[in-house]
Scaffold this motif. Structure first.
Motif, PDB file in Angstrom:
ATOM      1  N   GLU A  77       0.814  -1.216   0.000  1.00 18.47           N
ATOM      2  CA  GLU A  77       0.000   0.000   0.000  1.00 18.47           C
ATOM      3  C   GLU A  77       0.847   1.266   0.000  1.00 18.47           C
ATOM      4  N   ASN A  78       1.971   1.254   0.689  1.00 12.95           N
ATOM      5  CA  ASN A  78       2.761   2.475   0.830  1.00 12.95           C
ATOM      6  C   ASN A  78       3.542   2.769  -0.440  1.00 12.95           C
ATOM      7  N   GLY A  79       3.249   3.898  -1.049  1.00 13.09           N
ATOM      8  CA  GLY A  79       3.955   4.287  -2.265  1.00 13.09           C
ATOM      9  C   GLY A  79       4.753   5.560  -2.122  1.00 13.09           C
ATOM     10  N   ASN A  80       4.933   6.031  -0.903  1.00 16.83           N
ATOM     11  CA  ASN A  80       5.726   7.231  -0.664  1.00 16.83           C
ATOM     12  C   ASN A  80       6.978   6.874   0.125  1.00 16.83           C
ATOM     13  N   ALA A  81       8.052   7.552  -0.165  1.00 15.08           N
ATOM     14  CA  ALA A  81       9.302   7.361   0.557  1.00 15.08           C
ATOM     15  C   ALA A  81      10.010   8.703   0.661  1.00 15.08           C
ATOM     16  N   THR A  82      10.490   9.029   1.842  1.00 15.07           N
ATOM     17  CA  THR A  82      11.278  10.248   2.011  1.00 15.07           C
ATOM     18  C   THR A  82      12.630  10.073   1.353  1.00 15.07           C
ATOM     19  N   LEU A  83      13.369  11.160   1.254  1.00 14.71           N
ATOM     20  CA  LEU A  83      14.706  11.082   0.671  1.00 14.71           C
ATOM     21  C   LEU A  83      15.584  10.104   1.442  1.00 14.71           C
ATOM     22  N   ALA A  84      15.518  10.168   2.762  1.00 20.76           N
ATOM     23  CA  ALA A  84      16.338   9.264   3.574  1.00 20.76           C
ATOM     24  C   ALA A  84      15.971   7.812   3.310  1.00 20.76           C
ATOM     25  N   GLU A  85      14.678   7.531   3.138  1.00 19.14           N
ATOM     26  CA  GLU A  85      14.244   6.166   2.881  1.00 19.14           C
ATOM     27  C   GLU A  85      14.674   5.690   1.503  1.00 19.14           C
ATOM     28  N   LEU A  90      -0.114  17.740   1.520  1.00 15.33           N
ATOM     29  CA  LEU A  90       0.994  18.238   0.701  1.00 15.33           C
ATOM     30  C   LEU A  90       1.714  19.373   1.422  1.00 15.33           C
ATOM     31  N   SER A  91       0.961  20.343   1.935  1.00 13.70           N
ATOM     32  CA  SER A  91       1.556  21.477   2.624  1.00 13.70           C
ATOM     33  C   SER A  91       2.245  21.049   3.920  1.00 13.70           C
ATOM     34  N   GLN A  92       1.573  20.190   4.681  1.00 11.40           N
ATOM     35  CA  GLN A  92       2.155  19.749   5.947  1.00 11.40           C
ATOM     36  C   GLN A  92       3.446  18.971   5.729  1.00 11.40           C
ATOM     37  N   SER A  93       3.450  18.092   4.725  1.00  9.45           N
ATOM     38  CA  SER A  93       4.639  17.270   4.486  1.00  9.45           C
ATOM     39  C   SER A  93       5.807  18.109   3.993  1.00  9.45           C
ATOM     40  N   HIS A  94       5.514  19.138   3.200  1.00  8.82           N
ATOM     41  CA  HIS A  94       6.584  20.019   2.737  1.00  8.82           C
ATOM     42  C   HIS A  94       7.182  20.790   3.915  1.00  8.82           C
ATOM     43  N   GLN A  95       6.317  21.362   4.718  1.00  9.69           N
ATOM     44  CA  GLN A  95       6.803  22.122   5.867  1.00  9.69           C
ATOM     45  C   GLN A  95       7.531  21.226   6.856  1.00  9.69           C
ATOM     46  N   GLY A  96       7.020  20.003   7.044  1.00 11.23           N
ATOM     47  CA  GLY A  96       7.631  19.084   7.997  1.00 11.23           C
ATOM     48  C   GLY A  96       8.760  18.250   7.426  1.00 11.23           C
ATOM     49  N   ARG A  97       9.038  18.405   6.138  1.00  8.33           N
ATOM     50  CA  ARG A  97      10.149  17.709   5.464  1.00  8.33           C
ATOM     51  C   ARG A  97       9.974  16.184   5.463  1.00  8.33           C
ATOM     52  N   TYR A  98       8.757  15.709   5.324  1.00  9.16           N
ATOM     53  CA  TYR A  98       8.546  14.278   5.153  1.00  9.16           C
ATOM     54  C   TYR A  98       7.822  13.988   3.842  1.00  9.16           C
ATOM     55  N   PHE A  99       7.975  14.884   2.869  1.00  9.37           N
ATOM     56  CA  PHE A  99       7.408  14.702   1.538  1.00  9.37           C
ATOM     57  C   PHE A  99       8.229  13.669   0.766  1.00  9.37           C
ATOM     58  N   PRO A 100       7.708  13.158  -0.359  1.00 10.92           N
ATOM     59  CA  PRO A 100       8.454  12.168  -1.140  1.00 10.92           C
ATOM     60  C   PRO A 100       9.821  12.691  -1.588  1.00 10.92           C
ATOM     61  N   GLY A 101      10.833  11.844  -1.446  1.00 12.55           N
ATOM     62  CA  GLY A 101      12.194  12.255  -1.769  1.00 12.55           C
ATOM     63  C   GLY A 101      12.440  12.500  -3.237  1.00 12.55           C
ATOM     64  N   GLU A 102      11.558  12.003  -4.110  1.00 11.27           N
ATOM     65  CA  GLU A 102      11.735  12.231  -5.548  1.00 11.27           C
ATOM     66  C   GLU A 102      11.701  13.720  -5.888  1.00 11.27           C
ATOM     67  N   TYR A 103      11.035  14.527  -5.066  1.00  9.71           N
ATOM     68  CA  TYR A 103      11.007  15.965  -5.325  1.00  9.71           C
ATOM     69  C   TYR A 103      12.401  16.573  -5.190  1.00  9.71           C
TER      70      TYR A 103
END
Length: 939
Positions: free
Chosen positions: A49-57, A227-240
């Motif tokens: 189910e999980n299709g998101n990964a942070t840069l560290a992941e 989207l906004s929360q993850s950007h501010q909190g730095r847990y958005f997808p690492g592909e960005y």
């Protein structure tokens, strides 16, 4: 825990269900509704189910092979069925599927969050699926958007750019990215106003449309909040970070909020991938033209019709009780046919002004921070497969049995879509509960405000791609506005005597090197010409005069209209019977075969906007762009017309069983493409399920799972065509030792069921490996040996362009390829196999040569000119050549496998759409998302 011990499965315990989805630290969540499956509903969606990964992941995956939780936890379960299906029982179905009951038991809650006061999102420990409970409808949809962003934010962003022809500027200029945006722009190009018009049309579609738009807006609010929360909190997808949109150090950069038109763009991609049909009229014309050149007009027309197999009397039908649904057949004396001059057809140019660097293989230097070095070059091959649109897709299957034949008197369904294998999946799992919404299942990410395929409280539904003919090709006479002679590249055409301009739909795309894609900087302009009669696909001459061939699709500019049907699927008040199911399915304009099951009934309905054509028009050939040949009541301004009524679509209630694997729906319902003859991969399902019904007795869920899984590991060529091949060979003793060895290997493999299975789980070595290698090498050679001498190069080449010769699991043995067939036959590791090929042509021809009575034959025998001895000689000569091919040639090396690795060549690769990769698994030919359901009760 055994399913019988699960507290949530008994309807009697629903009153206590409020405790299922609450954690000690969280407020109580609204109880899920009554679940009438009572422990007999399952599903599976690999890899996880999980299709998101942070840069560290992502970096950890590259360095250490670790993966974020729930990234691949359904992959091993899915893969294991191929080895263990023969021993499946009702009690062990859970070993191969996951329980899909509503709610989450308290001891299985992984997390509970309330992103807004009127919604809770509960995730279970086993799979991490979001269970979304809203006290308001708006809250439910807010939660759906929030959960979608949690699980698929990067993928949704990729697809909204694909839908606008701007993937390269977003994710880098890799060749695959450019190929994909070019093929999509040619299929469904839209201006921003076009996208907004579709949003406006939803809003204007009565109370249901107004509700749908309200659902979309709430969904967008939830999506953009995350989207906004993850950007501010730095847990958005690492592909960005890897594609240069956000700075890894400063967090500066942009992740653009989503809009309603973005969702329409995503829906356009989905529609172009899975919900269309027809449009192959030019290729069909080339076959007819080549046949007439060889045989003359009368005989050539008969040959063309025999290879079209538009209503083959031996074809496997989903509706097998004799129901007739006439649609799309060629009339006896067609009018308005606009054949191209021989040799004049060329594809419409789409790419203009390419900079030299745009197609260069040179690499620009990219400054890579030390901590990002493992990710350099990650997307060199693109973030999406370049052939995602150009390759034909295997799609889906369904096995549905009436309760009259089951163990407890309730119907059984094993069904699901085949949307390809990706990491992450294009689909996402979810449960939605709120006012007017109660469903669990899957949806394409970015359109998951409703469950699109899944189950409700006491019913389930699924679909396979139908691909009936909703696209026609019109020949436009070209002109110049100043009255001068037109050329093949003229951008004006005659419309009812007036010289009018084509509308250029343009997008400029440019890209710079990124960390993950070091392709050199470049740019180009994509242009598709839109006309009153659709999008220009080809240029040619007809009768010596220049023409443009334009494709007119009924659903173009209307992909979003289907939202009403999906809304009804999710509303229990509108899905309590087969009649209500048909009402919901008929509101969907995509070409799908829909299947329904509840505790008492099964049903089928074929959806799609089928245009009403003049009775004299042949929909299988190009048509002159003239008012008398247009669709009935066609309005070019809105691209609407009269569509055939719901009763004219193949439909049925309570047939003994239904089977679909993208085969012919019903008698007289004409195929839109070549190849729906007497041998089709649906035979693998029909023969097994039909045998279960015919034997009498009680069919269990396990029985139907085993029937599906056995078909999934069977080679169609081996089971359905090899017996006929051996009949020809056995007309005389085989005296050559090499030929005799190969024949014996094939005969033994056939006796074993023509399976492609491992010697033991995990061995990565096939039982009957030598015979499988021989068949893989032999098929394209035997097709050429049987048909090319008699057909001649021109007709044979035209037919290969219309229908590819082969679609083996590895797709490494193709034979001659042409056009779309070439793209499809060079697409390995995709699981789906045996949908497109010359299976029925070979079988019909060889039975004709043997002197059998063949209904719907090919008109004349081809193999050996109709002589059995000569045909046998051709087959054995090609077999000798095949047996001599080394494994390294039959299974060439690629990015996944070394040359000669048979199991690996067949294996399914979860093609990465982001930064995290998953392991490949053994081949099996089955849906990517699949349900096993048997409802024990009804409301």
């Amino acid at each position: 825990m055994p399913r019988t011990a699960r507290t949530r499965v008994a309807v009697a315990l629903v009153a206590a269900a409020a405790t299922f989805v609450a954690t000690a630290a969280s407020p109580a969540v609204a109880a899920p509704p009554a679940d009438y499956c009572q422990g007999q509903c399952d599903d599976i969606l690999p890899p996880g189910e999980n299709g998101n990964a942070t840069l560290a992941e992502i970096l950890a995956n590259r360095l250490f092979g670790t993966r974020p939780v729930h990234t691949d936890d359904q992959l091993g379960t899915y893969a294991s069925l191929a080895d263990g299906y023969q021993s499946v029982t009702n009690a062990t179905i859970d070993d191969y599927f996951g329980d899909s009951a509503f709610g989450v038991p308290p001891d299985q809650v992984q997390s509970t969050i309330k992103p807004r006061s009127d919604v809770s999102i509960v995730r279970d420990k086993k799979t991490g699926v979001p269970h979304i409970y809203g006290t308001t409808r708006s809250g439910t949809e807010f939660g759906a958007g929030y959960a979608a962003a949690q699980d698929r934010l990067w993928l949704m962003d990729v697809f909204r750019h694909v839908g606008r022809g701007q993937l390269s500027s977003f994710a880098g200029g890799a060749e695959a990215n450019r190929q994909l945006e070019q093929t999509f722009w040619a299929a469904a190009p839209y201006t921003e106003q076009d996208l907004q018009d579709q949003v406006n049309r939803i809003a204007a579609d009565g109370p249901e449309g107004a509700q749908a738009l309200g659902d979309i807006n709430a969904y967008l609010e939830g999506l953009n909040t995350y989207l906004s929360q993850s950007h501010q909190g730095r847990y958005f997808p690492g592909e960005y970070v890897l594609t240069g949109h956000v700075d890894a150090i400063t967090n500066a950069g942009t992740i653009a909020p989503f809009t309603a038109t973005d969702l329409i763009a995503i829906a356009g991609v989905v529609g172009a991938l899975f919900g269309t049909g027809g449009g192959g009229e030019v290729q069909s014309a080339l076959v007819k033209q080549a046949a007439e050149a060889k045989y003359g007009t009368a005989m050539g027309d008969q040959v063309w019709q025999s290879f079209r197999e538009e209503n083959d009397p031996e074809a496997d039908l989903t509706l097998h009780d004799g129901q007739s649904f006439p649609y799309g057949a060629s009339p006896a004396n067609p009018q308005g046919v606009a054949m191209p001059d021989p040799g004049s057809v060329t594809p419409q140019q789409e790419v203009y002004d390419p900079a030299g660097s745009a197609v260069s293989d040179s690499k620009a230097a990219v400054s890579v921070p030390a901590n990002l070095a493992p990710a350099k070059g990650m997307f060199t091959n693109g973030v999406l497969p370049g052939d995602l649109l150009s390759a034909r897709h295997g799609m889906s299957n369904a096995l549905v049995v009436s309760g009259a034949h089951t163990d407890d008197g309730h119907p059984i369904a094993v069904f699901g879509p085949q949307t390809g294998y990706f990491a992450p999946q294009l689909l996402m799992l979810e449960e939605l509960q709120g006012p007017g919404i109660s469903a669990r299942g899957v949806s394409f990410a970015g359109t998951n405000f409703y469950v699109q395929l899944g189950r409700g409280q006491d019913y389930a539904w699924s679909a396979t791609s139908a691909s009936q003919d909703i696209t026609d090709t019109f020949a436009l006479s070209l002109c110049e506005p100043d009255g001068s002679a037109a050329a093949r590249d003229s951008t004006h055409y005659l419309d009812d005597g007036q010289c009018v301009a084509m509308e250029p739909l343009e997008v400029d795309d440019s890209w710079q090197p990124t960390i993950a894609d070091t392709t050199a900087a470049g740019s180009y302009r994509l242009v598709v010409y839109r006309t009153k009669y659709g999008l220009v696909q080809y240029r040619a001459t007809a009768g010596g005069k220049p023409v443009a061939y334009a494709a007119q699709r009924s659903t173009y500019r209307h992909e979003a209209d289907s939202i009403i049907g999906f809304q009804r699927f999710n509303d229990p008040a509108q899905m309590g019977s087969p009649e209500q199911f048909r009402s919901a399915a008929s509101a969907i304009n995509y070409t799908f075969n829909w299947f329904y099951v509840d505790s008492a009934h099964i049903a089928y309905y074929n959806s799609g906007w089928n245009p009403v054509r003049p009775s004299t028009v042949d929909a299988n050939l190009p048509i002159a762009a003239d008012p008398q040949y247009e669709w009935q009541n066609w309005d070019a301004a809105t691209n609407t017309a009269s569509w055939t009524g719901a009763g004219a679509h193949p439909n049925s209630v309570d047939q003994d069983y239904y089977v679909s694997w993208n085969n012919k729906q019903a008698l007289d319902y004409t195929s839109a493409s070549f190849g729906e003859g007497n041998v089709h991969r649906s035979d693998l399902l029909d023969s097994r399920l039909g045998a279960l019904v015919a034997r009498g007795g009680a069919i269990s869920r396990a029985d139907v799972v085993k029937a599906m899984a056995d078909a999934a590991v069977t080679d169609l060529r081996g089971e359905a065509v090899l017996p006929t091949l051996l009949r020809v060979i056995d007309t005389q003793p085989v005296t050559d030792p090499a030929q005799a060895k190969a024949v014996d290997q094939l005969r033994t493999w056939l006796a074993h069921g023509a399976k492609r299975v491992e010697t033991s789980p995990g061995s990565k070595t096939y039982a009957d490996a030598a015979a499988i290698q021989v068949m893989d090498a032999w098929w394209p050679l035997l097709v050429q040996a049987a048909f090319r001498p008699g057909m001649g190069d021109d007709l044979f080449g035209a037919m290969v362009g219309a229908l590819q010769i082969n679609e083996s699991p590895s797709n490494g043995q193709t034979g001659p390829t042409s056009g779309a067939a070439s793209a499809n036959e060079s697409a390995p590791h995709r699981g789906s196999a045996f949908q497109h090929g010359w299976w029925s042509y070979v079988d019909k021809d060889l039975r004709t040569v043997l002197g059998d009575q063949v209904a719907g034959g090919l008109g004349e025998p081809y193999c050996g000119g109709g002589d059995v001895a000569a045909c046998r000689s051709a087959l054995l000569t090609s077999l000798t050549e095949a047996a001599a091919e080394p494994a390294s040639t039959v299974y060439p090396a690629d990015d996944t496998c070394s040359a000669g690795q048979q199991w690996c060549a067949d294996s399914i690769v979860q093609r990465p759409l982001g930064g995290v990769t998953d392991p490949n698994i053994g081949w099996q030919n089955r849906p990517t998302y699949q349900q096993v359901v048997q409802f024990a009760a009804h409301r």
